[in-house]
Write a protein that holds these residues in place. Sequence first.
Motif, PDB file in Angstrom:
ATOM      1  N   MET A   1       0.809  -1.172  -0.021  1.00  9.73           N
ATOM      2  CA  MET A   1      -0.074  -0.127   0.019  1.00  9.73           C
ATOM      3  C   MET A   1       0.815   1.159  -0.137  1.00  9.73           C
ATOM      4  SD  MET A   1      -3.160   0.862   2.610  1.00  9.73           S
ATOM      5  CE  MET A   1      -2.118   1.155   3.997  1.00  9.73           C
ATOM      6  N   SER A   2       0.363   2.262  -0.643  1.00 12.74           N
ATOM      7  CA  SER A   2       1.257   3.352  -0.894  1.00 12.74           C
ATOM      8  C   SER A   2       0.864   4.273   0.346  1.00 12.74           C
ATOM      9  CB  SER A   2       1.058   4.258  -2.109  1.00 12.74           C
ATOM     10  OG  SER A   2      -0.335   4.646  -2.523  1.00 12.74           O
ATOM     11  N   GLU A   3       1.645   5.414   0.303  1.00 14.98           N
ATOM     12  CA  GLU A   3       1.598   6.357   1.556  1.00 14.98           C
ATOM     13  C   GLU A   3       0.349   7.170   1.562  1.00 14.98           C
ATOM     14  OE1 GLU A   3       3.675  10.771   2.407  1.00 14.98           O
ATOM     15  OE2 GLU A   3       4.741   9.068   1.811  1.00 14.98           O
ATOM     16  N   PRO A   4      -0.519   7.387   2.488  1.00 17.12           N
ATOM     17  CA  PRO A   4      -1.713   8.090   2.660  1.00 17.12           C
ATOM     18  C   PRO A   4      -1.503   9.539   2.110  1.00 17.12           C
ATOM     19  CG  PRO A   4      -1.404   7.040   4.655  1.00 17.12           C
ATOM     20  CD  PRO A   4      -0.243   6.658   3.812  1.00 17.12           C
ATOM     21  N   LYS A   5      -2.633   9.890   1.025  1.00 16.10           N
ATOM     22  CA  LYS A   5      -2.763  11.244   0.604  1.00 16.10           C
ATOM     23  C   LYS A   5      -4.094  11.462   0.319  1.00 16.10           C
ATOM     24  CE  LYS A   5       1.218  10.248  -2.252  1.00 16.10           C
ATOM     25  NZ  LYS A   5       1.449   9.066  -3.349  1.00 16.10           N
ATOM     26  N   LYS A   6      -4.021  12.803   0.015  1.00 17.20           N
ATOM     27  CA  LYS A   6      -5.638  13.581   0.113  1.00 17.20           C
ATOM     28  C   LYS A   6      -6.613  12.844  -0.786  1.00 17.20           C
ATOM     29  CE  LYS A   6      -4.411  17.789   0.066  1.00 17.20           C
ATOM     30  NZ  LYS A   6      -4.756  19.436  -0.059  1.00 17.20           N
ATOM     31  N   LYS A   7      -5.801  12.303  -2.124  1.00 18.85           N
ATOM     32  CA  LYS A   7      -6.530  11.978  -3.312  1.00 18.85           C
ATOM     33  C   LYS A   7      -6.647  10.431  -3.162  1.00 18.85           C
ATOM     34  CE  LYS A   7      -6.700  13.449  -7.977  1.00 18.85           C
ATOM     35  NZ  LYS A   7      -6.179  14.246  -9.017  1.00 18.85           N
ATOM     36  N   LEU A   8      -7.734  10.200  -3.519  1.00 17.92           N
ATOM     37  CA  LEU A   8      -7.951   8.487  -3.597  1.00 17.92           C
ATOM     38  C   LEU A   8      -8.352   8.185  -4.842  1.00 17.92           C
ATOM     39  CD1 LEU A   8     -10.179   7.925  -0.396  1.00 17.92           C
ATOM     40  CD2 LEU A   8      -7.946   7.454  -0.455  1.00 17.92           C
ATOM     41  N   TRP A   9      -7.895   7.008  -5.347  1.00 20.05           N
ATOM     42  CA  TRP A   9      -8.275   6.443  -6.448  1.00 20.05           C
ATOM     43  C   TRP A   9      -9.440   5.209  -6.137  1.00 20.05           C
ATOM     44  CZ3 TRP A   9      -7.541   1.172  -8.291  1.00 20.05           C
ATOM     45  CH2 TRP A   9      -8.207   1.058  -9.559  1.00 20.05           C
ATOM     46  N   ILE A  10     -10.623   5.206  -7.012  1.00 24.10           N
ATOM     47  CA  ILE A  10     -11.403   4.378  -6.691  1.00 24.10           C
ATOM     48  C   ILE A  10     -11.724   3.597  -8.104  1.00 24.10           C
ATOM     49  CG2 ILE A  10     -14.039   3.838  -6.240  1.00 24.10           C
ATOM     50  CD1 ILE A  10     -12.218   6.818  -5.077  1.00 24.10           C
ATOM     51  N   GLY A  11     -11.452   2.321  -8.064  1.00 24.14           N
ATOM     52  CA  GLY A  11     -11.434   1.299  -9.282  1.00 24.14           C
ATOM     53  C   GLY A  11     -12.422   0.378  -9.115  1.00 24.14           C
ATOM     54  N   ASN A  12     -12.848  -0.622 -10.011  1.00 25.16           N
ATOM     55  CA  ASN A  12     -13.806  -1.419 -10.277  1.00 25.16           C
ATOM     56  C   ASN A  12     -15.156  -0.831 -10.125  1.00 25.16           C
ATOM     57  OD1 ASN A  12     -14.422  -4.144 -10.830  1.00 25.16           O
ATOM     58  ND2 ASN A  12     -14.728  -4.607  -8.553  1.00 25.16           N
ATOM     59  N   LEU A  13     -15.325   0.288 -10.630  1.00 21.14           N
ATOM     60  CA  LEU A  13     -16.829   0.998 -10.673  1.00 21.14           C
ATOM     61  C   LEU A  13     -17.841   0.325 -11.482  1.00 21.14           C
ATOM     62  CD1 LEU A  13     -15.915   4.437  -9.957  1.00 21.14           C
ATOM     63  CD2 LEU A  13     -16.707   3.104  -8.206  1.00 21.14           C
ATOM     64  N   ALA A  14     -18.850   0.324 -11.249  1.00 21.01           N
ATOM     65  CA  ALA A  14     -19.790  -0.108 -12.239  1.00 21.01           C
ATOM     66  C   ALA A  14     -20.049   1.126 -13.342  1.00 21.01           C
ATOM     67  CB  ALA A  14     -21.222  -0.461 -11.709  1.00 21.01           C
ATOM     68  N   TYR A  15     -20.598   0.476 -14.556  1.00 19.83           N
ATOM     69  CA  TYR A  15     -20.503   1.382 -15.655  1.00 19.83           C
ATOM     70  C   TYR A  15     -21.561   2.687 -15.331  1.00 19.83           C
ATOM     71  CZ  TYR A  15     -20.700   3.084 -20.561  1.00 19.83           C
ATOM     72  OH  TYR A  15     -20.538   3.900 -21.634  1.00 19.83           O
ATOM     73  N   LYS A  16     -22.490   2.307 -14.750  1.00 13.36           N
ATOM     74  CA  LYS A  16     -23.750   3.331 -14.441  1.00 13.36           C
ATOM     75  C   LYS A  16     -23.310   4.249 -13.267  1.00 13.36           C
ATOM     76  CE  LYS A  16     -25.958  -0.453 -12.388  1.00 13.36           C
ATOM     77  NZ  LYS A  16     -26.906  -1.597 -12.420  1.00 13.36           N
ATOM     78  N   VAL A  17     -22.302   4.220 -12.598  1.00 11.49           N
ATOM     79  CA  VAL A  17     -21.826   5.370 -11.462  1.00 11.49           C
ATOM     80  C   VAL A  17     -21.576   6.436 -11.893  1.00 11.49           C
ATOM     81  CG1 VAL A  17     -19.977   5.681  -9.874  1.00 11.49           C
ATOM     82  CG2 VAL A  17     -20.767   3.238  -9.847  1.00 11.49           C
ATOM     83  N   GLN A  18     -22.207   7.510 -11.442  1.00 12.85           N
ATOM     84  CA  GLN A  18     -21.914   8.955 -11.723  1.00 12.85           C
ATOM     85  C   GLN A  18     -21.314   9.554 -10.677  1.00 12.85           C
ATOM     86  OE1 GLN A  18     -23.387  10.148 -14.593  1.00 12.85           O
ATOM     87  NE2 GLN A  18     -23.700   7.899 -15.129  1.00 12.85           N
ATOM     88  N   LYS A  19     -20.940  10.857 -10.867  1.00 12.80           N
ATOM     89  CA  LYS A  19     -20.458  11.779  -9.856  1.00 12.80           C
ATOM     90  C   LYS A  19     -20.989  11.931  -8.679  1.00 12.80           C
ATOM     91  CE  LYS A  19     -18.030  16.175  -9.750  1.00 12.80           C
ATOM     92  NZ  LYS A  19     -17.909  17.529 -10.432  1.00 12.80           N
ATOM     93  N   ASP A  20     -22.320  12.108  -8.791  1.00 13.50           N
ATOM     94  CA  ASP A  20     -23.319  12.438  -7.629  1.00 13.50           C
ATOM     95  C   ASP A  20     -23.258  11.076  -6.798  1.00 13.50           C
ATOM     96  OD1 ASP A  20     -23.883  14.922  -8.655  1.00 13.50           O
ATOM     97  OD2 ASP A  20     -25.708  14.057 -10.032  1.00 13.50           O
TER      98      ASP A  20
END
Length: 158
Positions: A1-20
């Motif tokens: 695991m990398s060092e904690p940061k303010k920005k997160l990467w979120i993967g394996n999202l469903a195709y229908k996931v929106q910003k909201d």
Amino acid sequence: MSEPKKKLWIGNLAYKVQKDDLEELFKQYGQITEIKVLDKGPHVYAFVEFEKVEKAIEAFNSLQGRELKGQAMKIEYASGRKRSTNDRDKDRGRGGNDKYRKRDSNYKRRSRSRSIDRHKKKSKSHKRHSSSSESSRRDKQYNNKKQPVRSPSDDLSN
């Protein structure tokens, strides 16, 4: 695991996931400064940036593996650099596209095994120094020369 940061990467999202959808889920952990959802063909992923590192850590620990629209999210701390498709493939153990990769200066090419060729009879056309007609001519000249006859006493005198 990398060092904690303010920005997160979120993967394996469903195709229908929106910003909201992401905003609704992540805002309960702290003030969000930016959300980006990226759709790269079959891969949908997002970046969520918090105002404070502590809030990103809290969201990371609470939401890792949680389902959103039917798929379990994979969350990592963003690396801070843009990644190409090759980088992702290498991380997954696929090696990326080696076809266009420059060779390492320490890389040595393996030579072909010649053990099979050693046992094959070489044709006369593959002799190193002369053609087959030259060598046969030379052999005839050598055999036609009369060699002086030597006697055993010649060996004793030397």
